[in-house]
Design a protein around this motif. Structure first.
Motif, PDB file in Angstrom:
ATOM      1  N   VAL A  90       0.049   2.747 -13.095  1.00  0.00           N
ATOM      2  CA  VAL A  90       1.348   3.192 -14.017  1.00  0.00           C
ATOM      3  C   VAL A  90       1.291   4.647 -14.510  1.00  0.00           C
ATOM      4  N   VAL A  91       0.155   5.155 -14.904  1.00  0.00           N
ATOM      5  CA  VAL A  91       0.047   6.410 -15.299  1.00  0.00           C
ATOM      6  C   VAL A  91       0.186   7.433 -14.320  1.00  0.00           C
ATOM      7  N   THR A  92      -0.457   7.015 -13.177  1.00  0.00           N
ATOM      8  CA  THR A  92      -0.272   7.931 -11.771  1.00  0.00           C
ATOM      9  C   THR A  92       1.117   8.043 -11.432  1.00  0.00           C
ATOM     10  N   LEU A  93       1.793   6.792 -11.234  1.00  0.00           N
ATOM     11  CA  LEU A  93       3.277   6.739 -10.947  1.00  0.00           C
ATOM     12  C   LEU A  93       4.138   7.613 -11.707  1.00  0.00           C
ATOM     13  N   VAL A  94       3.738   7.430 -13.318  1.00  0.00           N
ATOM     14  CA  VAL A  94       4.833   8.243 -14.104  1.00  0.00           C
ATOM     15  C   VAL A  94       4.374   9.531 -14.067  1.00  0.00           C
ATOM     16  N   ILE A  95       3.195  10.073 -13.783  1.00  0.00           N
ATOM     17  CA  ILE A  95       3.151  11.379 -13.534  1.00  0.00           C
ATOM     18  C   ILE A  95       3.590  12.073 -12.249  1.00  0.00           C
ATOM     19  N   PHE A  96       3.510  11.088 -11.097  1.00  0.00           N
ATOM     20  CA  PHE A  96       4.241  11.626  -9.742  1.00  0.00           C
ATOM     21  C   PHE A  96       5.624  11.822  -9.798  1.00  0.00           C
ATOM     22  N   ILE A  97       6.117  10.696 -10.798  1.00  0.00           N
ATOM     23  CA  ILE A  97       7.695  10.773 -10.680  1.00  0.00           C
ATOM     24  C   ILE A  97       8.188  11.925 -11.562  1.00  0.00           C
ATOM     25  N   ARG A  98       7.370  12.147 -12.761  1.00  0.00           N
ATOM     26  CA  ARG A  98       7.653  13.188 -13.564  1.00  0.00           C
ATOM     27  C   ARG A  98       7.747  14.600 -12.962  1.00  0.00           C
ATOM     28  N   ASN A  99       6.602  14.906 -12.130  1.00  0.00           N
ATOM     29  CA  ASN A  99       6.512  15.956 -11.551  1.00  0.00           C
ATOM     30  C   ASN A  99       7.294  15.983 -10.059  1.00  0.00           C
ATOM     31  N   ASN A 100       8.015  15.083  -9.622  1.00  0.00           N
ATOM     32  CA  ASN A 100       8.524  15.145  -8.487  1.00  0.00           C
ATOM     33  C   ASN A 100       7.962  15.025  -7.110  1.00  0.00           C
ATOM     34  N   GLU A 101       6.377  14.443  -7.451  1.00  0.00           N
ATOM     35  CA  GLU A 101       5.662  14.739  -6.440  1.00  0.00           C
ATOM     36  C   GLU A 101       5.969  13.494  -5.365  1.00  0.00           C
ATOM     37  N   LEU A 102       6.575  12.308  -5.916  1.00  0.00           N
ATOM     38  CA  LEU A 102       6.831  11.254  -4.847  1.00  0.00           C
ATOM     39  C   LEU A 102       8.042  11.911  -3.769  1.00  0.00           C
ATOM     40  N   VAL A 103       8.844  12.632  -4.447  1.00  0.00           N
ATOM     41  CA  VAL A 103      10.013  13.128  -3.542  1.00  0.00           C
ATOM     42  C   VAL A 103       9.275  13.905  -2.580  1.00  0.00           C
ATOM     43  N   ALA A 104       8.116  14.910  -2.930  1.00  0.00           N
ATOM     44  CA  ALA A 104       7.739  15.431  -2.012  1.00  0.00           C
ATOM     45  C   ALA A 104       6.924  14.656  -1.047  1.00  0.00           C
ATOM     46  N   PHE A 105       6.182  13.832  -1.273  1.00  0.00           N
ATOM     47  CA  PHE A 105       5.335  12.971  -0.432  1.00  0.00           C
ATOM     48  C   PHE A 105       6.612  12.204   0.697  1.00  0.00           C
ATOM     49  N   SER A 106       7.714  11.802   0.214  1.00  0.00           N
ATOM     50  CA  SER A 106       8.745  11.494   0.852  1.00  0.00           C
ATOM     51  C   SER A 106       9.196  12.491   1.873  1.00  0.00           C
ATOM     52  N   SER A 107       9.394  13.518   1.482  1.00  0.00           N
ATOM     53  CA  SER A 107       9.906  14.862   2.335  1.00  0.00           C
ATOM     54  C   SER A 107       9.108  15.042   3.616  1.00  0.00           C
ATOM     55  N   LEU A 108       7.707  14.680   3.115  1.00  0.00           N
ATOM     56  CA  LEU A 108       6.571  15.095   4.258  1.00  0.00           C
ATOM     57  C   LEU A 108       6.725  13.744   5.289  1.00  0.00           C
ATOM     58  N   GLY A 109       7.386  12.808   5.266  1.00  0.00           N
ATOM     59  CA  GLY A 109       7.371  11.719   5.961  1.00  0.00           C
ATOM     60  C   GLY A 109       6.613  10.544   5.566  1.00  0.00           C
ATOM     61  N   ALA A 110       5.885  10.480   4.397  1.00  0.00           N
ATOM     62  CA  ALA A 110       5.068   9.535   3.858  1.00  0.00           C
ATOM     63  C   ALA A 110       5.909   8.341   3.493  1.00  0.00           C
ATOM     64  N   LYS A 111       5.644   6.998   4.018  1.00  0.00           N
ATOM     65  CA  LYS A 111       6.342   5.885   3.680  1.00  0.00           C
ATOM     66  C   LYS A 111       5.765   5.305   2.368  1.00  0.00           C
ATOM     67  N   ARG A 112       6.315   4.430   1.810  1.00  0.00           N
ATOM     68  CA  ARG A 112       5.722   3.833   0.410  1.00  0.00           C
ATOM     69  C   ARG A 112       4.317   3.134   0.759  1.00  0.00           C
ATOM     70  N   LEU A 113       4.485   2.361   1.982  1.00  0.00           N
ATOM     71  CA  LEU A 113       2.924   1.906   2.433  1.00  0.00           C
ATOM     72  C   LEU A 113       1.707   2.880   2.311  1.00  0.00           C
ATOM     73  N   LYS A 114       2.005   4.186   2.902  1.00  0.00           N
ATOM     74  CA  LYS A 114       0.989   5.096   3.195  1.00  0.00           C
ATOM     75  C   LYS A 114       0.527   5.654   1.740  1.00  0.00           C
TER      76      LYS A 114
END
Length: 357
Positions: free
Chosen positions: A71-95
């Motif tokens: 939960v903490v990791t996800l909150v930090i990723f979302i807050r820093n827009n890192e999940l958006v960056a992962f998605s932009s690099l072509g990473a799917k949720r499973l990865k």
């Protein structure tokens, strides 16, 4: 291993250790403050108490820490827009979450391996220190059935593997045919060696004129093969924990005797299967997260994730208590709910994000 996987695991494991240490300090510290007045004055015993309490708390805090760290990791990723960056690099949720799931799965397996060692008896050891009985372990007035024998131990010393004032009654067709009486017995080489045994044998056919008891004495007599003292101790003590190996030995032994094994099966299921409830829970938490923080309430997400984790954990803990007390069969109270939890979580995840997301 890709750079993205290494980065996610580094962040997740860092948060995991921080959460785990925090929970351990909280549980152990609160317990120590509550019981410090009842602890012995010996600094060594107090240190042992803290060590045993830390090991015991680990079995509670490790699964929760795995989820809270996610939960903490996800909150930090979302807050820093890192999940958006992962998605932009072509990473799917499973990865993104599969490496985290695999690491959590491996840590749960390590916990199960610890449950196969004497560490599983940490709760029992810390209570002995608290009660002032750390250097003595004795159970009194134990009466159990083993094969065709009914056994009475006036005093049992599981750690010393000794028993005092033993009576063994051999029963055939509901009739006592032989009695073994002794002052002392020692468990060695998977057998009980009875010292200075008195053996009283009753004749098969009773006749008032000719029948008489046959009495003989044996200096050493071995019997009750496989009747382990630690199994006796745990079966007799209703609130005692089992290590997985001892639980399997006790299950095998008592099943052959036709004795109720609900408590032992509940211990095995709870220690080996229930910790994996966190796997679908972590997938569900990720399914209800968002890549973008703009229209996503992080506070609500965090609160519901933590609350939901505690509720699910509390339900399984409650079901374990029910099965341990014999209210519900452990297969129905533990295995069936766990299977339903996996199925329901998979259905919700599939509807939320799909399988290939």
């Amino acid at each position: 291993m890709s750079i993205l996987t290494k980065y996610i695991l580094k962040k997740y494991l860092l948060h995991f250790f921080i959460v785990l240490i925090s929970l351990e300090l909280f549980f152990v510290g609160m317990d120590f403050l509550q019981n410090s007045k009842n602890l012995p004055d010996s600094a060594n015993l107090q240190f042992l108490y803290l060590m045993y309490n830390t090991l015991f708390s680990l079995f509670l805090t490790l699964p929760l820490s795995l989820v809270f760290a996610w939960v903490v990791t996800l909150v930090i990723f979302i807050r820093n827009n890192e999940l958006v960056a992962f998605s932009s690099l072509g990473a799917k949720r499973l990865k993104i979450y599969i490496p985290v799931i695999l690491s959590a799965f491996s840590l749960i397996l390590m916990q199960i391996m610890l449950q196969m060692t004497p560490v599983a008896y940490s709760y029992e050891q810390k209570n002995k220190i608290l009660d002032g009985n750390y250097f003595s372990s004795m159970k009194s007035d134990i009466f159990l059935k083993y094969n065709d024998n009914f056994i009475y131990f006036e005093n049992l010393y599981p750690l010393k593997k000794e028993a005092e004032n033993i009576h063994i009654y051999k029963v055939v067709d509901d009739d006592i045919v032989e009695t073994i009486i002794a002052k002392k017995a020692i468990f060695q080489n998977d057998k009980w060696y009875i010292i200075d045994a008195k053996i009283v044998k009753k004749p098969k056919d009773l006749d008032f004129q000719t029948s008489k008891l046959e009495v003989r004495y044996e200096k050493f007599l071995n019997t009750l093969e496989g009747f382990k003292p630690k199994i006796l101790d745990n079966v007799y003590e209703s609130k005692s924990n089992f290590s997985i190996l001892d639980a399997i030995s006790a299950l095998t032994l008592l099943s052959e005797q036709g004795v109720n094994t609900d408590k032992i099966r509940a211990a095995i299921y709870y220690e080996t299967f229930i910790p994996f409830f966190i796997i679908p829970l972590m997938m569900m938490i990720f399914a209800f997260s968002s890549l973008n923080r703009r229209f996503f309430n992080l506070g609500t997400f965090t609160s519901f994730s933590v609350f939901g984790t505690l509720v699910i954990w509390g339900i399984f803990f409650m079901l374990h208590k029910f099965s341990n007390s014999g209210v519900i069969k452990p297969e129905f109270s533990l295995l069936v709910p766990l299977l339903l939890w996996f199925v329901i979580s998979f259905i919700i995840y599939k509807k939320r994000v799909g399988i290939d997301a």
